[in-house]
Design a protein around this motif. Structure first.
Motif, PDB file in Angstrom:
ATOM      1  N   ARG A  50       0.843  -1.197   0.000  1.00  0.00           N
ATOM      2  CA  ARG A  50       0.000   0.000   0.000  1.00  0.00           C
ATOM      3  C   ARG A  50       0.878   1.245   0.000  1.00  0.00           C
ATOM      4  O   ARG A  50       0.923   2.004   0.971  1.00  0.00           O
ATOM      5  N   PRO A  51       1.597   1.490  -1.102  1.00  0.00           N
ATOM      6  CA  PRO A  51       2.500   2.640  -1.162  1.00  0.00           C
ATOM      7  C   PRO A  51       1.726   3.953  -1.132  1.00  0.00           C
ATOM      8  O   PRO A  51       0.590   4.024  -1.620  1.00  0.00           O
ATOM      9  N   ALA A  52       2.341   4.964  -0.569  1.00  0.00           N
ATOM     10  CA  ALA A  52       1.700   6.277  -0.498  1.00  0.00           C
ATOM     11  C   ALA A  52       1.414   6.789  -1.898  1.00  0.00           C
ATOM     12  O   ALA A  52       2.277   6.794  -2.774  1.00  0.00           O
ATOM     13  N   GLY A  53       0.178   7.204  -2.127  1.00  0.00           N
ATOM     14  CA  GLY A  53      -0.208   7.731  -3.426  1.00  0.00           C
ATOM     15  C   GLY A  53      -0.441   6.671  -4.481  1.00  0.00           C
ATOM     16  O   GLY A  53      -0.716   7.009  -5.638  1.00  0.00           O
ATOM     17  N   GLY A  54      -0.347   5.394  -4.119  1.00  0.00           N
ATOM     18  CA  GLY A  54      -0.542   4.329  -5.097  1.00  0.00           C
ATOM     19  C   GLY A  54      -1.799   3.535  -4.822  1.00  0.00           C
ATOM     20  O   GLY A  54      -2.591   3.846  -3.926  1.00  0.00           O
ATOM     21  N   ALA A  55      -2.010   2.503  -5.597  1.00  0.00           N
ATOM     22  CA  ALA A  55      -3.174   1.645  -5.423  1.00  0.00           C
ATOM     23  C   ALA A  55      -2.964   0.700  -4.242  1.00  0.00           C
ATOM     24  O   ALA A  55      -1.863   0.593  -3.695  1.00  0.00           O
ATOM     25  N   ASP A  56      -4.028   0.025  -3.850  1.00  0.00           N
ATOM     26  CA  ASP A  56      -3.959  -0.934  -2.752  1.00  0.00           C
ATOM     27  C   ASP A  56      -3.708  -2.318  -3.344  1.00  0.00           C
ATOM     28  O   ASP A  56      -4.629  -3.041  -3.694  1.00  0.00           O
ATOM     29  N   TYR A  57      -2.428  -2.694  -3.443  1.00  0.00           N
ATOM     30  CA  TYR A  57      -2.079  -3.983  -4.021  1.00  0.00           C
ATOM     31  C   TYR A  57      -2.301  -5.124  -3.038  1.00  0.00           C
ATOM     32  O   TYR A  57      -2.183  -6.298  -3.410  1.00  0.00           O
ATOM     33  N   ALA A  58      -2.631  -4.819  -1.799  1.00  0.00           N
ATOM     34  CA  ALA A  58      -2.900  -5.864  -0.811  1.00  0.00           C
ATOM     35  C   ALA A  58      -4.250  -6.526  -1.025  1.00  0.00           C
ATOM     36  O   ALA A  58      -4.472  -7.653  -0.564  1.00  0.00           O
ATOM     37  N   LEU A  59      -5.148  -5.861  -1.748  1.00  0.00           N
ATOM     38  CA  LEU A  59      -6.509  -6.376  -1.894  1.00  0.00           C
ATOM     39  C   LEU A  59      -6.549  -7.758  -2.529  1.00  0.00           C
ATOM     40  O   LEU A  59      -7.434  -8.560  -2.236  1.00  0.00           O
ATOM     41  N   ARG A  60      -5.603  -8.046  -3.418  1.00  0.00           N
ATOM     42  CA  ARG A  60      -5.599  -9.344  -4.101  1.00  0.00           C
ATOM     43  C   ARG A  60      -5.350 -10.493  -3.125  1.00  0.00           C
ATOM     44  O   ARG A  60      -5.626 -11.648  -3.445  1.00  0.00           O
TER      45      ARG A  60
END
Length: 312
Positions: A50-60
């Motif tokens: 969950r990088p600042a300003g980025g998408a939530d890649y943890a959702l997968r």
């Protein structure tokens, strides 16, 4: 039980698991998903996914009842220091070439960290340290000195079948094919993307940097009990001294989902032989891994042959 794998300080070859939802029992599905508690249990993992300003890649990887039914099970693959060769094999994987999982023991009274139980064994036996004050600390970290390391993400698809999207801040999406159900794999800290027909550098995919040719087989219609031969063929203008060449024979029931043959052993050298047995039902292919002239790990995949025919 999220499918995850971490390398270390060396030049690692990491391959994820190819699993579809049908492979998981309904009762086990919650066990294959992260919760917020699980995510926070490993330091640094939230910042990576969950990088600042980025998408939530943890959702997968998360347990989310509102999410659509997945078409596969995502792999979380971390390469660590060194030049790594990483193949996801799942769908919507997350691959980082530099980060790795570090697990240490911490003496909570002083905050001291230890890489092994042997490092504090004497102090425990002497009574200086109470075992109840020892905690396990899990962290996703990145070593600062990565100069010269080249990490490669491998996809068993031709370059023309995928779309590469630069997300910024070192994150890249690789979209496989035109199927709307397909979901992208996210890459981070990856210098080279290797497809089954070429390798490309950077995020734009400019001029293909082809470092190998192919794995060549002797027979396209194998029969059970028939010895097969595979040979790694290199273009000497591109690779003159490949080293650590290794063959792995793989089997697939449908020419799509691949797994190593249980009857074949990995072999080193430029030529490998394999005799399919009664358990090798379906299609065959060969995966060759090696180090190129620059010492970088590479992988090439042969065209498939088969299906294997029963012995007469």
């Amino acid at each position: 039980m999220v499918e995850a794998l971490s390398g270390g300080a060396g030049d690692d070859v990491l391959r994820g698991m190819e699993i579809i939802p049908a492979d998981i029992l309904d009762a086990d599905r919650p066990l294959n998903r992260l919760t917020e508690e699980h995510l926070l249990r490993t330091g640094g993992l939230t910042g990576l996914l969950r990088p600042a300003g980025g998408a939530d890649y943890a959702l997968r990887f998360m347990a989310n009842p509102l999410a659509p039914v997945p078409v596969g099970v995502s792999n979380l693959l971390l390469g660590g220091s060194g030049s790594d060769l990483i193949e996801g094999n799942g769908t919507a994987d997350f691959i980082d070439g530099d980060a790795y999982l570090r697990v240490q023991l911490e003496y909570s009274v002083t905050g001291e960290r230890f890489d092994s139980g042997r490092d504090l064994e004497a102090r425990v036996f002497s009574g200086e340290i109470n075992p109840g004050d020892i905690n396990i600390v899990r962290e996703v970290v990145t070593d600062p000195d990565q100069a010269g390391a080249i990490d490669t993400a491998v996809f068993a698809l031709p370059r023309g079948d995928v779309e590469i999207v630069d997300l910024g801040n070192g994150y890249v999406e690789v979209w496989p094919g035109d199927d709307p159900e397909d979901r992208p794999t996210v890459l981070h800290n990856i210098e080279v993307i290797q497809f089954n027909d070429c390798t490309v550098t950077g995020t734009e995919g400019g001029v293909p940097d082809v470092r190998q040719r192919r794995a060549r087989r002797a027979d396209r219609s194998p029969t059970e009990g028939q010895e097969l031969t595979a040979e790694a063929v290199f273009d000497e203008d591109l690779v003159t001294t490949p080293t650590d060449v290794s063959f792995s024979w793989e089997i697939s029931p449908d020419d799509d989902d691949w797994a190593p043959s249980v009857t074949a052993d990995e072999e080193a050298g430029l030529v490998s032989t394999f005799t399919p047995g009664v358990d090798d039902v379906g299609f065959l292919r060969v995966v060759v891994t090696f180090l190129d002239d620059d010492g970088q790990p590479r992988s090439i995949v042969s065209e498939s042959v088969g299906p294997v025919e029963a012995a007469p």
